[in-house]
Design an enzyme around this catalytic site. Structure first.
Site, short mmCIF file in Angstrom:
data_model
loop_
_atom_site.label_atom_id
_atom_site.label_comp_id
_atom_site.label_asym_id
_atom_site.label_seq_id
_atom_site.Cartn_x
_atom_site.Cartn_y
_atom_site.Cartn_z
N ARG A 54 21.90 65.68 5.84
CA ARG A 54 22.56 64.51 6.40
C ARG A 54 21.77 63.21 6.19
NH1 ARG A 54 24.24 68.95 8.91
NH2 ARG A 54 22.11 69.51 8.42
N THR A 55 20.48 63.23 6.54
CA THR A 55 19.71 61.98 6.54
C THR A 55 19.54 61.45 5.12
OG1 THR A 55 18.57 62.89 8.45
CG2 THR A 55 17.64 60.90 7.49
N LYS A 82 0.14 68.24 -7.36
CA LYS A 82 -1.13 68.33 -8.11
C LYS A 82 -2.29 67.85 -7.26
CE LYS A 82 1.31 67.14 -12.37
NZ LYS A 82 1.55 65.99 -13.26
N ARG A 104 10.62 60.81 5.07
CA ARG A 104 10.59 61.94 6.02
C ARG A 104 9.34 62.76 5.71
NH1 ARG A 104 15.36 66.09 7.60
NH2 ARG A 104 15.88 64.26 8.83
N HIS A 132 12.74 60.28 15.25
CA HIS A 132 13.80 60.26 14.24
C HIS A 132 14.73 59.11 14.67
CE1 HIS A 132 16.58 61.37 11.24
NE2 HIS A 132 16.77 62.66 11.51
N1 CP Z 1 20.01 65.53 11.72
C1 CP Z 1 19.23 65.62 10.62
O1 CP Z 1 18.16 65.02 10.52
O2 CP Z 1 19.75 66.42 9.63
P1 CP Z 1 19.06 66.68 8.22
O3 CP Z 1 17.80 67.45 8.46
O4 CP Z 1 20.09 67.45 7.41
O5 CP Z 1 18.77 65.34 7.60
#
Ligand code: CP
Length: 315
Positions: A54-55, A82, A104, A132
């Site tokens: 999603r993100t 590496k 992320r 998040h």
């Molecule tokens: N909600 C969320 O962060 O989903 P993903 O891990 O698929 O990005």
């Protein structure tokens, strides 16, 4: 703000500004022509050191719909493999003059560290158990649209709170907007000292869900459990999985949320997740694109203003 690293530094007015702009982008995204030019001429790099559906997809779509040049770094194929460090990788990309870095990372604090080393806007797409922020903002937008307001609501966040950056960002945001937040889950999955955040804690779903407006379910995050307590899925679903009977203790018009990825039959019954009268899980995904467009638009405005001011000083 120069970056979006967490909900913690945001003021309620700042949160409302992001949500108001995101509302406009929801309208744009529902049109045949979904393009605007807020990020035209800018370069966005997405660096995902952890899996995402999603993100990552929504940040990519958000950037492209706003006219940015978007590059997804394939971290599995990068020189990180590496032995290159996160910081050296960031400095290397920084030398290519990106304007927006979306990151992320599995370690809490890694995105903040990276933001100190680059001269572009950094957006935290989830760091360890820490924050998040865009997830909490898209959840807030979903709640505001479903309930018509984002204050004085009773919201239950249920499940694996201890390992959840989604829970942490939501607790902070919903608290700032003056909602009543309840945390429901096994004591082994509840972080110590959590009541300092002004939340109520329950280990019984029926008590915790009583008369709430919003039920937010969380996944068991086994990847962060470090060999500690891992409940059996059957026992967990029996005690903490959301089914029709447990949901009947919430208000009759309570909405059901889940950030995804979802494990049906573990934290949520599939029929509840698919019930279009209660579940807003697909709306959450839709709001994700709009919120990320709004966040990047606002950061890009600040970035352009800062760069223009720096240019004036040097001329
Ligand atoms: N909600 C969320 O962060 O989903 P993903 O891990 O698929 O990005």
């Amino acid at each position: 703000q120069s970056h979006l690293l967490g909900i913690e530094p945001l003021h309620p007015a700042g949160i409302t500004t992001i949500l108001d702009l995101a509302d406009q982008y929801v309208d744009l995204n529902r049109q045949a022509n979904k393009h605007a030019d807020a990020l035209a001429g800018l370069t966005q790099i997405n660096m995902f050191f952890e899996n995402s559906t999603r993100t990552q997809a929504s940040f990519e779509l958000a950037g492209k719909r706003l006219g940015a040049d978007v590059m997804n770094m394939a971290m599995q194929a990068s020189s990180i493999k590496k032995g290159e460090t996160l910081i050296d990788t960031a400095l290397t990309l920084n030398a290519m003059h990106p304007d927006l870095l979306v990151v992320r990372h599995p370690h809490s604090g890694a995105v903040d560290l990276l933001a100190q080393k680059v001269n572009c806007a950094v957006l935290n797409a989830g760091d360890g158990r820490h924050e998040h922020p865009t997830q909490a903002l898209l959840d807030a937008l979903t709640i505001r649209r479903a309930k018509g307001r984002l204050h004085r609501l009773s919201i239950a966040i249920c499940g694996d709170i201890a390992h959840s950056r989604v829970a942490r960002s939501n607790i902070i945001l919903l608290g700032k907007m003056e909602n009543r937040v309840r945390l429901v889950g096994p004591p082994t999955l509840m972080p110590s000292g959590i009541s300092e955040f002004g939340v109520e804690v329950f280990d019984d779903m029926r008590e915790g869900l009583r008369d709430v407006d919003v039920v937010m379910m969380l996944r068991l995050q086994r990847e962060r459990m470090d060999g500690g307590f891992i409940p059996s899925e059957r026992e967990y679903f029996h005690r903490f999985g959301l089914d029709a009977e447990k949901l009947s203790h919430a208000k009759a018009d309570a909405i059901v949320m889940h950030p995804g990825p979802m494990n049906r039959g573990v934290e949520i019954d599939g029929t509840i997740a698919d019930d279009i009268n209660r579940s807003v899980i697909q709306e959450q995904v839709e709001m994700g694109v709009a919120v990320r467009m709004a966040a990047m638009d606002l950061l890009a405005r600040n970035l352009r203003a800062r760069r223009a001011a720096e240019k004036e000083v040097t001329v």
